[in-house]
Write an enzyme that holds these catalytic residues in place. Structure first.
Site, short mmCIF file in Angstrom:
data_model
loop_
_atom_site.label_atom_id
_atom_site.label_comp_id
_atom_site.label_asym_id
_atom_site.label_seq_id
_atom_site.Cartn_x
_atom_site.Cartn_y
_atom_site.Cartn_z
N LYS A 1 37.97 -3.09 31.48
CA LYS A 1 39.42 -2.84 31.46
C LYS A 1 40.18 -4.10 31.04
O LYS A 1 41.18 -4.03 30.31
CB LYS A 1 39.89 -2.37 32.83
CG LYS A 1 39.34 -1.00 33.23
CD LYS A 1 39.78 -0.60 34.62
CE LYS A 1 39.25 0.78 34.98
NZ LYS A 1 39.64 1.21 36.33
N SER B 1 41.51 5.73 39.83
CA SER B 1 42.16 4.43 39.66
C SER B 1 43.43 4.48 38.82
O SER B 1 44.03 3.45 38.56
CB SER B 1 41.19 3.43 39.04
OG SER B 1 40.90 3.78 37.71
#
Length: 818
Positions: free
Chosen positions: A740, A697
């Site tokens: 995140k 990612s």
């Protein structure tokens, strides 16, 4: 002549009452089996053959003399002349005895060695012509002869001594014989030699030769007698030891009988049978238990196997075969209990309440296998306790972390010393019911080696279709686990084998936000620590801002474990000051927090102060929560080298290669030369180089940093991004969005670029968090570049290539990017 009743003895003696008796040239012959008769030898013989009996009767009516000759083959019932040796011994019949079965027993004494010259008659018995054999003495050394005789005497005495047959009379007899031939015949008659060897000695006419041959046989017999004596001594010693042990055991048994211990054993066996009769257990299990009790009843109490069987029966009768706790399922009350024990966790609580509702409507429902997955300290284990309290069940917990032996789950077989059942059966015995809430912690940390794979052993335990007949190796009988509510916990779902994962319903517990941590600390953690450290509520005051400071600067986790440790440290130091006589109340605020906890080990991620070229802000996810990840790229004159540093994993290196390929494919749009990469060296670095990093990612962050460095256009300082890329420029979804997002908020990020396919995950983020940051959904990398890079109107003339790196005391750990 009438037969006399006499007592026959097998003792062999030497005498000379018939020394001057004249032996006639014709004698009746009796064949003898398995024995050779020597001169001066007295022995009893049993005469059973009809012709031999007639020969005895004939001899008795005449001069009582008879010839005794050994058969070559003792199995021949009716021997012929050729079946007999040619040399025999003339003997005199001392006594006879007629037995009731028709046989005759005679006592004979050898007189002289003779040779058969001719068979005169064969019917009705043998009559032969004979010739006496004279001694043919070979002249020799008198000293040698005396030494040989002395050696024969000594060896004979040694053999008799080893056989415990030596007496003074025997010694006197041996010492009284002065003739070599007579000594040889005496010893030969007492040696257990084969017929062939005895006949060989009998036929030797030289006395010294006979004595020499006897000496050789004595040497062999002495060695055999020594070994025999040693064997008998060892056997006698063992027998004596066994008799001693038997005597001591009998004494011990008598003492125990006096103390009433045998009555105790009888009472113990009776108690076993009574308990087994009163238990509702499978027929197979009851039969096996009764069989073992019967074996125990027949065994000696001091036997080694007795304790093994007793332990086995104790396990069987102590297991909760039919003991259950009644479920007290009140859904509203259960919800109240869960809310009391845990803050938030709405999704998890809903699933638990659904399970309780179904169980209330269908009590026979097979229980699901729940698996709580989340970072350390988010309350996975305590959730299991709350479920047990809400259902009114007992709770048992085992830790599977580091377990490598399959026997830990299935138990050891009874053939091993110290064998025990596995942890499943041990836990059920400990809790005393067969339907507890059974929590297995750290199921993702099971190992495997040559002792087996414990994860494979769990497949039967955690399968509702199989665990109704779970077989432990120690018990070796099926036990029903279908009523047990199994709950497993893990920090990560990836290490769990797919077959085991398929049997479980995974419920993810993500980390807490700062606001959630604050509320939990005020409502749960701080009151608990005040109580445990002996403090009253008014003696210590901590403001909300102080707790937030502890959360942001003294902890770096998704859970609450370290936060509670810090609060416990404050309470301990306060308790000491009160114990030393200081008076409160004590107020902890941001200014004096360092006096209690020292300098803060963590500083929050700060927003980049400037828009920089080649520096993009990404996001990482670890088991402890979200992290800010900076990607730096610089362009140098060179020969097309491409360098990656920062301890990147294989997946992340592939993402960097994909980023370079994408930039090359967009070279015309980015106003770059077609072969720009041939004259430049590109170096991509991800700081915190001591921490291994991997995952897909970071792809959009790598592309953005690379394009910024190539085009000299700065990246906006208040934008962070996450997403996986493809060579076609598509942005793929990622995981750990909540963690995140929390990391971005801590770093004062205003905008977060995420893949469009992660839109569904936004619902998992609390509304209060979503209000503090702007989410931008993108489909391809062109949108990311357009959003992240400064436009020509807004970018300044001065471009900085040096990035300001905020200080962070990060503990090295593997970072999963995506």
């Amino acid at each position: 002549m009438a037969f006399q009743d006499i007592d026959f003895e097998t003792e062999k003696i030497v005498g000379e009452p018939f020394k001057d008796l004249t032996i006639p040239p014709v004698l009746s012959l009796i064949p003898v089996r398995d024995v050779v008769v020597y001169t001066d030898m007295i022995l009893p013989l049993l005469v059973g053959r009809e012709n031999s009996i007639m020969a005895v009767e004939k001899a008795v009516t005449q001069d009582r003399l008879i010839l005794l000759t050994a058969q070559k083959d003792s199995l021949i019932e009716d021997p012929k002349p050729e079946d007999l040796y040619s040399v025999g011994t003339a003997a005199i019949i001392l006594r006879t005895l007629k037995l009731t079965d028709g046989t005759v027993k005679i006592l004979v004494q050898g007189l002289a060695r003779v040779r058969i010259l001719e068979f005169l008659e064969t019917q009705p018995f043998f009559r032969v012509r004979i010739q006496p054999l004279s001694e043919q003495v070979t002249p020799g050394n008198q000293v040698e002869t005396e030494a040989l005789m002395r050696n024969v005497r000594e060896q004979s005495q040694k053999i008799l001594s080893l056989k415990d047959m030596l007496s003074a009379d025997v010694i006197a007899i041996l010492n009284s014989i002065e003739e070599p031939g007579q000594l040889a015949d005496l010893v030969a008659s007492n040696l257990r030699l084969k017929v062939e060897a005895s006949q060989e000695i009998l036929e030797l006419s030289d006395p010294l030769a006979r004595l020499q041959r006897i000496n050789e046989h004595l040497a062999k017999e002495l060695e055999v007698s020594k070994v025999q004596a040693r064997i008998q001594s060892e056997a006698k010693e063992e027998m004596g030891k066994g008799q001693r042990e038997y005597y001591l055991r009998e004494q011990l048994r008598a003492i125990r009988r006096e103390l009433g211990e045998y009555e105790e054993k009888t009472a113990e066996l009776k108690e076993y049978r009574t308990r087994l009769d009163g238990m509702k257990m499978p027929k197979e299990a009851k039969e096996e238990a009764l069989k073992q009790v019967s074996r125990l009843e027949q065994m000696h109490p001091d036997s080694a196997e007795t304790s093994i069987i007793r332990t086995y029966v104790d396990w069987i009768v102590s297991l909760p075969w039919d003991k259950k706790t009644r479920d007290k399922i009140r859904v509203k009350e259960a919800q109240k209990i869960l809310d009391e024990d845990h803050y938030d966790l709405k999704k998890v609580k809903e699933r638990i309440l659904e399970f309780l509702s179904v169980r209330k409507l269908n009590p026979k429902m097979k229980g699901p296998i729940l698996c709580f997955v989340g970072p350390p300290g988010v309350g996975k284990t305590s959730l299991g306790r709350s479920i047990a309290r809400a259902m009114g069940r007992k709770f048992i917990r085992i830790s599977l972390g580091g377990v490598r032996d399959e026997a830990e789950i299935r138990g050891h077989r009874r053939t091993y010393i110290g064998a025990l059942p596995g942890r499943i059966i041990q836990g059920l015995k400990q809790v005393g019911t067969n339907n507890p809430v059974f929590m297995m912690d750290e199921v993702d940390k099971i190992g495997s080696d040559f002792r087996g794979n414990p994860a494979a052993a769990l497949l039967e335990v955690l399968d509702p279709e199989q665990n109704f007949s779970f077989s432990d190796h120690y018990l070796n009988i099926p036990f029903d686990l279908s009523s047990v509510l199994f709950i497993t916990t893990a920090n990560s779902i990836d290490p769990i084998p797919s077959a085991l994962k398929d049997r479980m319903e995974v419920i993810e517990l993500s980390g807490y936000t700062d606001d959630e941590k604050l509320k939990i600390a005020l409502s749960y953690l701080l009151p608990r620590q005040l109580k445990e450290n002996g403090l009253k509520a008014g003696q210590l005051k901590i403001s909300r801002e102080t707790i937030l400071t502890i959360i942001n600067e003294y902890t770096d986790e998704a859970g609450l474990r370290n936060l509670e440790k810090e609060l416990a440290a404050i309470c301990r130091k306060t308790a000491r000051r009160i114990a030393e006589g200081e008076k409160g109340p004590f107020t902890i605020f941001k200014g004096n927090l360092h006096r209690f906890l020292g300098a803060p080990p963590y500083l929050p991620d700060e927003l980049r102060r400037l828009d920089e070229v080649g520096v993009a802000t990404g996001l990482a996810w670890t088991q402890s929560g979200g992290e800010i990840l900076y990607v730096e790229t610089i362009i140098l004159k060179g020969k097309g080298n491409f360098t990656l540093t920062g301890q990147l994993g294989e997946v992340m290196k592939e993402s960097a290669q994909a980023a370079l390929s994408y930039a090359r494919s967009r070279s015309e749009r980015l106003h770059l030369r077609d072969n720009f990469y041939e004259h430049l060296d590109i170096h991509i670095h991800v700081p915190a180089g001591a921490i291994p990093k991997d995952g897909p990612s970071a792809g959009v962050t790598l592309v953005t940093s690379l394009i910024s460095a190539l085009t000299k256009i700065p990246v906006k300082k208040d934008i962070a991004m996450t997403g996986e890329i493809t060579l076609r420029g598509k942005v793929l979804p990622i995981g750990g969005l909540k963690e995140k997002t929390l990391a971005a908020i801590r770093a004062k990020i205003k905008t977060l670029i995420i893949p469009e396919q992660n839109k569904r995950d936004l619902m998992e983020i609390p509304r209060a968090v979503r209000r503090r940051i702007e989410f931008v959904l993108v489909k391809d990398i062109d949108e990311v570049v357009e959003l992240a890079l400064l436009s020509p109107k807004t970018r300044g003339a001065k471009l900085l290539l040096k990035r300001h790196a905020p200080h962070r005391g990060v503990t090295p750990r593997i970072m999963k990017i995506g």
